[in-house]
Design a protein around this motif. Structure first.
Motif, PDB file in Angstrom:
ATOM      1  N   MET A   1      21.164  51.971 -22.781  1.00  0.00           N
ATOM      2  CA  MET A   1      21.789  50.668 -22.587  1.00  0.00           C
ATOM      3  C   MET A   1      22.112  50.041 -23.937  1.00  0.00           C
ATOM      4  SD  MET A   1      19.722  49.006 -19.367  1.00  0.00           S
ATOM      5  CE  MET A   1      18.101  49.535 -19.927  1.00  0.00           C
ATOM      6  N   LYS A   2      23.117  49.187 -23.917  1.00  0.00           N
ATOM      7  CA  LYS A   2      23.536  48.513 -25.137  1.00  0.00           C
ATOM      8  C   LYS A   2      23.659  47.023 -24.848  1.00  0.00           C
ATOM      9  CE  LYS A   2      26.440  50.597 -27.811  1.00  0.00           C
ATOM     10  NZ  LYS A   2      27.677  51.168 -28.404  1.00  0.00           N
ATOM     11  N   LEU A   3      23.151  46.208 -25.771  1.00  0.00           N
ATOM     12  CA  LEU A   3      23.209  44.765 -25.618  1.00  0.00           C
ATOM     13  C   LEU A   3      24.041  44.190 -26.755  1.00  0.00           C
ATOM     14  CD1 LEU A   3      22.088  42.444 -23.824  1.00  0.00           C
ATOM     15  CD2 LEU A   3      20.227  42.210 -25.503  1.00  0.00           C
ATOM     16  N   TYR A   4      25.142  43.554 -26.400  1.00  0.00           N
ATOM     17  CA  TYR A   4      26.029  42.935 -27.377  1.00  0.00           C
ATOM     18  C   TYR A   4      25.555  41.502 -27.610  1.00  0.00           C
ATOM     19  CZ  TYR A   4      29.160  46.904 -26.688  1.00  0.00           C
ATOM     20  OH  TYR A   4      29.694  48.178 -26.617  1.00  0.00           O
ATOM     21  N   ILE A   5      25.321  41.147 -28.869  1.00  0.00           N
ATOM     22  CA  ILE A   5      24.679  39.876 -29.179  1.00  0.00           C
ATOM     23  C   ILE A   5      25.277  39.231 -30.427  1.00  0.00           C
ATOM     24  CG2 ILE A   5      22.461  40.633 -28.206  1.00  0.00           C
ATOM     25  CD1 ILE A   5      21.528  40.928 -31.212  1.00  0.00           C
ATOM     26  N   TYR A   6      24.899  37.975 -30.644  1.00  0.00           N
ATOM     27  CA  TYR A   6      24.935  37.317 -31.947  1.00  0.00           C
ATOM     28  C   TYR A   6      23.472  37.119 -32.344  1.00  0.00           C
ATOM     29  CZ  TYR A   6      29.673  35.965 -30.458  1.00  0.00           C
ATOM     30  OH  TYR A   6      30.960  35.958 -29.998  1.00  0.00           O
ATOM     31  N   GLU A   7      23.148  37.369 -33.587  1.00  0.00           N
ATOM     32  CA  GLU A   7      21.749  37.280 -34.016  1.00  0.00           C
ATOM     33  C   GLU A   7      21.209  35.850 -33.949  1.00  0.00           C
ATOM     34  OE1 GLU A   7      21.380  41.034 -37.114  1.00  0.00           O
ATOM     35  OE2 GLU A   7      21.781  39.035 -37.912  1.00  0.00           O
ATOM     36  N   HIS A   8      22.061  34.844 -34.164  1.00  0.00           N
ATOM     37  CA  HIS A   8      21.583  33.461 -34.187  1.00  0.00           C
ATOM     38  C   HIS A   8      21.455  32.856 -32.789  1.00  0.00           C
ATOM     39  CE1 HIS A   8      25.835  32.525 -33.405  1.00  0.00           C
ATOM     40  NE2 HIS A   8      25.430  31.322 -33.026  1.00  0.00           N
ATOM     41  N   VAL A  30      25.778  43.900 -32.709  1.00  0.00           N
ATOM     42  CA  VAL A  30      26.170  42.548 -33.102  1.00  0.00           C
ATOM     43  C   VAL A  30      27.696  42.440 -33.094  1.00  0.00           C
ATOM     44  CG1 VAL A  30      26.103  40.790 -34.905  1.00  0.00           C
ATOM     45  CG2 VAL A  30      24.100  42.237 -34.501  1.00  0.00           C
ATOM     46  N   LEU A  31      28.194  41.451 -32.387  1.00  0.00           N
ATOM     47  CA  LEU A  31      29.618  41.154 -32.365  1.00  0.00           C
ATOM     48  C   LEU A  31      29.956  40.236 -33.533  1.00  0.00           C
ATOM     49  CD1 LEU A  31      29.871  40.288 -28.572  1.00  0.00           C
ATOM     50  CD2 LEU A  31      31.030  42.233 -29.643  1.00  0.00           C
ATOM     51  N   VAL A 101      20.052  22.685 -36.051  1.00  0.00           N
ATOM     52  CA  VAL A 101      20.212  24.139 -36.088  1.00  0.00           C
ATOM     53  C   VAL A 101      21.649  24.552 -36.382  1.00  0.00           C
ATOM     54  CG1 VAL A 101      20.103  26.232 -34.663  1.00  0.00           C
ATOM     55  CG2 VAL A 101      18.237  24.550 -34.573  1.00  0.00           C
ATOM     56  N   LEU A 102      22.597  23.873 -35.759  1.00  0.00           N
ATOM     57  CA  LEU A 102      24.000  24.301 -35.797  1.00  0.00           C
ATOM     58  C   LEU A 102      24.541  24.534 -37.206  1.00  0.00           C
ATOM     59  CD1 LEU A 102      26.604  24.896 -34.204  1.00  0.00           C
ATOM     60  CD2 LEU A 102      27.094  22.436 -34.291  1.00  0.00           C
ATOM     61  N   PRO A 103      24.473  23.573 -38.122  1.00  0.00           N
ATOM     62  CA  PRO A 103      25.072  23.803 -39.429  1.00  0.00           C
ATOM     63  C   PRO A 103      24.305  24.791 -40.299  1.00  0.00           C
ATOM     64  CG  PRO A 103      23.951  21.696 -39.429  1.00  0.00           C
ATOM     65  CD  PRO A 103      23.902  22.219 -38.017  1.00  0.00           C
ATOM     66  N   ARG A 104      23.056  25.072 -39.929  1.00  0.00           N
ATOM     67  CA  ARG A 104      22.257  26.021 -40.704  1.00  0.00           C
ATOM     68  C   ARG A 104      22.545  27.465 -40.317  1.00  0.00           C
ATOM     69  NH1 ARG A 104      19.718  21.220 -40.731  1.00  0.00           N
ATOM     70  NH2 ARG A 104      18.418  20.750 -42.555  1.00  0.00           N
ATOM     71  N   ASN A 105      23.082  27.675 -39.132  1.00  0.00           N
ATOM     72  CA  ASN A 105      23.307  29.042 -38.673  1.00  0.00           C
ATOM     73  C   ASN A 105      24.250  29.820 -39.586  1.00  0.00           C
ATOM     74  OD1 ASN A 105      21.611  29.107 -36.428  1.00  0.00           O
ATOM     75  ND2 ASN A 105      23.165  28.241 -35.067  1.00  0.00           N
ATOM     76  N   VAL A 106      25.317  29.165 -40.071  1.00  0.00           N
ATOM     77  CA  VAL A 106      26.309  29.897 -40.860  1.00  0.00           C
ATOM     78  C   VAL A 106      25.768  30.307 -42.222  1.00  0.00           C
ATOM     79  CG1 VAL A 106      28.345  28.969 -39.726  1.00  0.00           C
ATOM     80  CG2 VAL A 106      27.333  27.715 -41.615  1.00  0.00           C
ATOM     81  N   ASN A 107      24.644  29.729 -42.650  1.00  0.00           N
ATOM     82  CA  ASN A 107      24.039  30.110 -43.929  1.00  0.00           C
ATOM     83  C   ASN A 107      22.811  30.989 -43.732  1.00  0.00           C
ATOM     84  OD1 ASN A 107      25.899  28.560 -45.484  1.00  0.00           O
ATOM     85  ND2 ASN A 107      24.761  26.703 -44.936  1.00  0.00           N
ATOM     86  N   GLY A 108      22.619  31.486 -42.503  1.00  0.00           N
ATOM     87  CA  GLY A 108      21.411  32.229 -42.183  1.00  0.00           C
ATOM     88  C   GLY A 108      21.492  33.727 -42.391  1.00  0.00           C
ATOM     89  N   LYS A 109      22.549  34.206 -43.030  1.00  0.00           N
ATOM     90  CA  LYS A 109      22.718  35.643 -43.312  1.00  0.00           C
ATOM     91  C   LYS A 109      22.728  36.482 -42.033  1.00  0.00           C
ATOM     92  CE  LYS A 109      20.536  35.172 -47.846  1.00  0.00           C
ATOM     93  NZ  LYS A 109      19.446  35.625 -48.754  1.00  0.00           N
ATOM     94  N   ALA A 111      24.510  38.762 -39.134  1.00  0.00           N
ATOM     95  CA  ALA A 111      25.550  39.786 -39.203  1.00  0.00           C
ATOM     96  C   ALA A 111      26.869  39.321 -38.608  1.00  0.00           C
ATOM     97  CB  ALA A 111      25.070  41.057 -38.497  1.00  0.00           C
ATOM     98  N   GLU A 112      26.821  38.435 -37.628  1.00  0.00           N
ATOM     99  CA  GLU A 112      28.056  37.975 -36.983  1.00  0.00           C
ATOM    100  C   GLU A 112      28.919  37.106 -37.904  1.00  0.00           C
ATOM    101  OE1 GLU A 112      24.696  35.404 -35.101  1.00  0.00           O
ATOM    102  OE2 GLU A 112      24.972  37.458 -35.835  1.00  0.00           O
ATOM    103  N   PHE A 113      28.355  36.684 -39.039  1.00  0.00           N
ATOM    104  CA  PHE A 113      29.111  35.890 -40.018  1.00  0.00           C
ATOM    105  C   PHE A 113      29.325  36.660 -41.315  1.00  0.00           C
ATOM    106  CE2 PHE A 113      26.461  32.491 -37.798  1.00  0.00           C
ATOM    107  CZ  PHE A 113      27.446  32.210 -36.863  1.00  0.00           C
ATOM    108  N   ALA A 114      29.350  37.979 -41.222  1.00  0.00           N
ATOM    109  CA  ALA A 114      29.397  38.817 -42.427  1.00  0.00           C
ATOM    110  C   ALA A 114      30.732  38.745 -43.156  1.00  0.00           C
ATOM    111  CB  ALA A 114      29.072  40.267 -42.067  1.00  0.00           C
ATOM    112  N   THR A 115      31.770  38.320 -42.487  1.00  0.00           N
ATOM    113  CA  THR A 115      33.073  38.199 -43.139  1.00  0.00           C
ATOM    114  C   THR A 115      33.453  36.717 -43.248  1.00  0.00           C
ATOM    115  OG1 THR A 115      34.375  38.260 -41.091  1.00  0.00           O
ATOM    116  CG2 THR A 115      33.786  40.383 -42.093  1.00  0.00           C
ATOM    117  N   PRO A 116      34.247  36.348 -44.241  1.00  0.00           N
ATOM    118  CA  PRO A 116      34.700  34.955 -44.340  1.00  0.00           C
ATOM    119  C   PRO A 116      35.435  34.503 -43.088  1.00  0.00           C
ATOM    120  CG  PRO A 116      35.169  36.123 -46.385  1.00  0.00           C
ATOM    121  CD  PRO A 116      34.712  37.153 -45.393  1.00  0.00           C
ATOM    122  N   GLU A 117      36.210  35.401 -42.484  1.00  0.00           N
ATOM    123  CA  GLU A 117      36.975  35.053 -41.287  1.00  0.00           C
ATOM    124  C   GLU A 117      36.052  34.683 -40.132  1.00  0.00           C
ATOM    125  OE1 GLU A 117      39.340  37.472 -44.016  1.00  0.00           O
ATOM    126  OE2 GLU A 117      37.390  37.843 -43.048  1.00  0.00           O
TER     127      GLU A 117
END
Length: 215
Positions: A1-8, A30-31, A101-109, A111-117
């Motif tokens: 089985m595979k689970l598609y997720i966002y880490e945050h 991770v998507l 929590v919300l504004p801290r997620n994008v600085n949490g390293k 994988a779903e935010f690995a690209t600037p886009e």
């Protein structure tokens, strides 16, 4: 089985928890946050988590995944009653917890935010709904004080460190997901019983806390 997720994502945490609790192998995929095509292709909308079942079919919705895995793989574990007081606590806590929590997620390293886009996609979407992250962060001291008080109010509701109501229930999935999200916030005051529950559930479910990236 595979689970598609966002880490945050707390909803993804709920789905991950049941696999850890039952020691059922699952591949975590991770998507990227700006990837709309993949989830839409699977379930018709941009959501996470999504479970790819053994028969190849796809299932969204975190608690649907929890109940499917719990009832189809081994004896059910999620058998306890819910406590309305836990639901009321979660509802009361949300208005203060979310803007912390919300504004801290994008600085949490994550994988779903690995690209600037992907990062900019998240910021654009969330700021449109919740206001600028800079403004949210400016309210940190008052929100930290408020959430710390909420955590003190939660302590008497936790009966055991391995199940908030004494027997594993849906409440544990909702509560631990919230507490795990809050571990990205530096400076919160965690009462002993709440911290013990948080840490024990992380160990049982094999879901990492976010203390290493707390801000």
């Amino acid at each position: 089985m595979k689970l598609y997720i966002y880490e945050h994502c707390p909803f993804c945490v709920k789905a991950r928890m049941i696999f850890g609790l039952k020691n059922i192998p699952v591949s975590l995929q991770v998507l990227m946050n700006d990837d709309e095509a993949t989830p839409i292709g699977m379930v018709g909308k941009k959501v996470a988590p999504i479970l790819q079942k053994e028969d190849g079919g796809y299932m969204p919705e975190s608690m649907d995944i929890v109940h499917y895995i719990d009832t189809h793989y081994g004896s059910p574990l999620v058998t306890g009653p819910v406590n309305p007081a836990i639901g009321k606590w979660l509802e009361a806590n949300h208005p203060a917890a979310y803007p912390l929590v919300l504004p801290r997620n994008v600085n949490g390293k994550f994988a779903e935010f690995a690209t600037p886009e992907a990062r900019h996609y998240f910021i654009r979407k969330k700021e449109a709904a919740s206001g600028s992250f800079e403004e949210l962060l400016a309210h940190t001291p008052g929100l930290v004080k408020k959430v710390s008080q909420h955590l003190r109010e939660l302590e008497p509701l936790i009966q055991q460190s391995n199940a908030c109501n004494g027997e594993l229930s849906d409440d544990d999935f909702h509560l631990f997901a919230r507490l795990r999200s809050l571990t990205i916030v530096a400076g919160l005051e965690w009462p002993t019983r709440v911290a013990e529950y948080r840490d024990n559930m992380a160990k049982q479910t094999q879901v990492n806390l976010l203390t290493s990236v707390a801000q």
